[in-house]
Design an enzyme around this catalytic site. Structure first.
Site, PDB file in Angstrom:
ATOM      1  N   LYS A   1       2.835 -11.995   3.654  1.00 29.46           N
ATOM      2  CA  LYS A   1       4.063 -11.580   2.753  1.00 29.46           C
ATOM      3  C   LYS A   1       4.790 -12.856   2.849  1.00 29.46           C
ATOM      4  O   LYS A   1       5.244 -13.440   1.862  1.00 29.46           O
ATOM      5  CB  LYS A   1       4.393 -10.618   3.129  1.00 29.46           C
TER       6      LYS A   1
ATOM      7  N   GLY B   1       0.709  -1.238   0.041  1.00 32.24           N
ATOM      8  CA  GLY B   1       0.084   0.071  -0.159  1.00 32.24           C
ATOM      9  C   GLY B   1       0.681   1.348   0.001  1.00 32.24           C
ATOM     10  O   GLY B   1       0.394   2.166  -0.590  1.00 32.24           O
ATOM     11  N   ASN B   2       2.044   1.340   0.588  1.00 36.51           N
ATOM     12  CA  ASN B   2       2.867   2.286   0.584  1.00 36.51           C
ATOM     13  C   ASN B   2       3.278   2.892  -0.723  1.00 36.51           C
ATOM     14  O   ASN B   2       3.724   4.026  -0.919  1.00 36.51           O
ATOM     15  CB  ASN B   2       4.134   2.170   1.507  1.00 36.51           C
TER      16      ASN B   2
ATOM     17  N   LYS C   1      -3.336  -9.387  -1.548  1.00 40.42           N
ATOM     18  CA  LYS C   1      -2.845  -9.307  -2.652  1.00 40.42           C
ATOM     19  C   LYS C   1      -1.473 -10.263  -2.724  1.00 40.42           C
ATOM     20  O   LYS C   1      -1.103 -10.556  -4.000  1.00 40.42           O
ATOM     21  CB  LYS C   1      -2.599  -7.766  -3.024  1.00 40.42           C
TER      22      LYS C   1
ATOM     23  N   LYS D   1      -8.431  -9.300   6.922  1.00 37.18           N
ATOM     24  CA  LYS D   1      -7.569  -8.395   6.077  1.00 37.18           C
ATOM     25  C   LYS D   1      -7.935  -6.806   6.649  1.00 37.18           C
ATOM     26  O   LYS D   1      -8.967  -6.310   6.380  1.00 37.18           O
ATOM     27  CB  LYS D   1      -8.386  -8.709   4.520  1.00 37.18           C
TER      28      LYS D   1
END
Length: 318
Positions: free
Chosen positions: A281, A12-13, A219, A130
């Site tokens: 991740k 998101g960053n 994602k 999430k």
């Protein structure tokens, strides 16, 4: 020499910094900054497939839906996911296209609104995990528990972080990428593809075929699945830290460098990688390598080129 394919998953960053309000101008500026790093890899001869998160955008759009439903019909979560895919796909195709043309590179860029099939019986529907939308302090989270009783709020960062709470929604496991054959054809045609944005639009098998589901797929997990299906050589997760870390936020914090899949499984079992941040991740990278992928990497955006060419960051190999 065969061109290597890199599946890049952007955090998101890469689109919205923590201190940003989330305006279109801010997001475009961040997307251009991100795209400049990706162009370095393209110039070096790598073939890219790009996916991205949509947590901040989906969370903000959900707020707009809820606030505006007195005037216009509000959209369900799967449609919100498709809307953010279109928004962010547009931003990335424009930024990458402009930057490549400025370098004299004519490689086309295209985004696809991408469905990902999930199971309606996934346990995450009962215990959502999430994070979406903005971060909150403890006081703000307590207030939201009263003012927004239909929201589920969870802590997603360590106690040392002031704004460590976020709204969470269901995040079922990705089973299959519906448009994968189209994506393969685009890759074979030499197109830089933006796909599976926000984890893809979650769909389930209904009595009349596919239908949307109220969820946001992680994602990174969806990216790992797509990377596997397109036979990517490398799965590269770009986030806001240079490495996955042991004892994150503590005085004895330690970077994880190159490790085998077996070693990473042992480290993951320690519980250092939080469910709302680094955990998915690490899990996505392990899945990619476990299913035959050559190498999975976690690092920060500004170290993307070094990660591929010099082995920087957390590198997981079979």
């Amino acid at each position: 020499m065969t061109t290597k394919t890199i599946m890049v998953a952007l955090g998101g960053n890469a689109i919205k910094s923590a201190d940003d309000e989330g305006t279109a101008a801010e997001q475009f500026a961040n997307v251009y900054k991100t795209s400049r790093e990706l162009v370095k890899l393209i110039k070096a001869g790598y073939r890219l497939v790009v996916t991205h998160g949509n947590g901040p955008q989906a969370g903000n759009l959900l707020i707009q839906q809820e606030e505006g439903k007195r005037l216009v019909p509000d959209m369900p979560l799967d449609v919100v996911g498709a809307m953010t895919q279109g928004q962010l796909g547009y931003m990335f195709t424009q930024a990458l296209g402009n930057l490549l043309r400025a370098e004299g590179i004519t490689t086309p860029v295209a985004a696809i609104v991408n469905q990902v099939r999930v199971s309606p019986d996934d346990p995450d529907y009962k215990d959502p995990s999430k994070p979406v939308g903005p971060f909150f302090t403890k006081a703000q989270a307590d207030e939201l528990a009263v003012s927004r009783p239909n929201w589920k709020i969870k802590q997603v960062k360590p106690e040392t972080v002031e704004k460590r709470f976020r709204r969470v929604v269901a995040s079922p496991q990705p089973i299959a990428n519906v448009e994968v054959d189209v994506i393969r054809k685009m890759i074979d045609a030499g197109i830089i593809v933006v796909a599976s944005g926000g984890g893809g639009v979650p769909v389930v098998e209904g009595k009349d075929g596919l239908e949307g589901s109220a969820a946001v797929i992680d994602k990174d997990l969806a990216g790992a699945k797509l990377a596997e299906l397109i036979d990517a050589d490398v799965f590269l997760i770009l986030t806001d830290v240079s490495h996955a870390k042991l004892n994150y936020g503590k005085p004895d914090e330690q970077n994880v460098g190159e490790v085998s899949l077996a070693e990473m499984k042992e480290l993951a079992a320690r519980g250092d990688f939080l469910a709302g941040s680094m955990g998915p991740k690490v899990r996505a990278c392990m899945k990619f390598v476990e299913n035959g992928g050559g190498r999975a990497i976690i690092t920060s955006l500004d170290h993307a080129f070094e990660a591929i060419t010099e082995g920087f960051g957390t590198q997981i190999v079979g």
